[in-house]
Design a protein around this motif. Structure first.
Motif, short mmCIF file in Angstrom:
data_model
loop_
_atom_site.label_atom_id
_atom_site.label_comp_id
_atom_site.label_asym_id
_atom_site.label_seq_id
_atom_site.Cartn_x
_atom_site.Cartn_y
_atom_site.Cartn_z
N SER A 1 0.84 -1.20 0.00
CA SER A 1 0.00 0.00 0.00
C SER A 1 0.87 1.25 0.00
O SER A 1 0.49 2.29 -0.56
N GLN B 1 -3.12 -8.33 -8.29
CA GLN B 1 -2.62 -9.02 -7.10
C GLN B 1 -3.74 -9.30 -6.12
O GLN B 1 -3.82 -10.39 -5.53
N SER B 2 -4.65 -8.35 -5.94
CA SER B 2 -5.76 -8.53 -5.01
C SER B 2 -6.70 -9.63 -5.46
O SER B 2 -7.45 -10.19 -4.65
N ARG B 3 -6.66 -9.96 -6.74
CA ARG B 3 -7.51 -11.02 -7.29
C ARG B 3 -6.77 -12.34 -7.42
O ARG B 3 -7.28 -13.29 -8.01
#
Length: 222
Positions: A78, A182-184
């Motif tokens: 983040s 990346q979040s998926r």
């Protein structure tokens, strides 16, 4: 794969730890339809010999493209994305959003593998179905840079308008899209022409490393 003339939709992504099984896989008529135009994409050297052996059997014409394969193993934090928001741009504040389907012609006009009606329809489906991201300047009618993902999860079709280059715009859009992928749970990778040194440098600047070759075989039956 209903249109025998559409190689963009008719695409196979092939991987096997056993080179012998590659041959069996590609010869299986339940797997590959050699009567239509199609593409095979892969990153294994063993594919080259197998495909040319099969080409001699089926006839037709095969065009090969071999580019540099880049992957990013490290996770995008983040803090990394936040740092992008603090980047100073000569072009002022930017807005980031997915592409709209009616912007498919804009992407198609700049895509090296595109430029035709079938590729435009393919791009439109990618925008409709998969993750995309573009940068917009408030008040301007079209995006100034973009990147798309497609059915293999690869990030492709990246482009920046010439007057906005050398301002880290590619890195900004690309890193944000990588974070979405990346979040998926998708692998983070792309390919670049071996002659495109500027794009290679831009990829490495955002954490990509070269890991081998990305290859595409485009088949047209007799």
């Amino acid at each position: 794969m209903k249109n025998p003339l559409d190689p963009y939709t008719n695409t196979y992504f092939v991987f096997s730890k056993d080179p012998q099984s590659l041959s069996h896989m590609l010869q299986d008529p339940q797997t590959v339809n050699w009567s239509q135009k199609f593409q095979i994409q892969g990153c294994q050297a063993a594919l080259e010999e197998v495909i040319h052996t099969l080409l001699s059997k089926h006839g037709g014409h095969m065009m090969t493209v071999s580019n540099v394969l880049y992957m990013r193993d490290s996770k995008i934090s983040s803090d990394e994305v936040e740092a992008l928001s603090n980047t100073s741009y000569k072009i002022g504040d930017l807005q980031f959003s997915p592409l709209n389907q009616d912007e498919a012609p804009l992407v198609n006009a700049q895509w090296l593998f595109g430029g035709n009606e079938l590729s435009e329809n393919y791009i439109r489906r990618c925008i409709q179905t998969f993750s995309t991201l573009c940068a917009r300047v408030p008040g301007m009618p079209k995006p100034i840079g973009w990147a798309l993902s497609e059915q293999s999860a690869e990030i492709r079709m990246g482009y920046t308008e010439s007057s906005y280059r050398s301002q880290r715009l590619f890195g900004n859009v690309g890193t944000r899209l990588m974070a979405i992928q990346q979040s998926r749970g998708a692998p983070i990778y792309c390919h670049v022409s071996p002659d495109n040194k500027k794009s290679q440098s831009a990829c490495m600047a955002v954490g990509y490393v070269p890991v081998g070759r990305w290859q595409q075989w485009s088949f047209q039956p007799s």
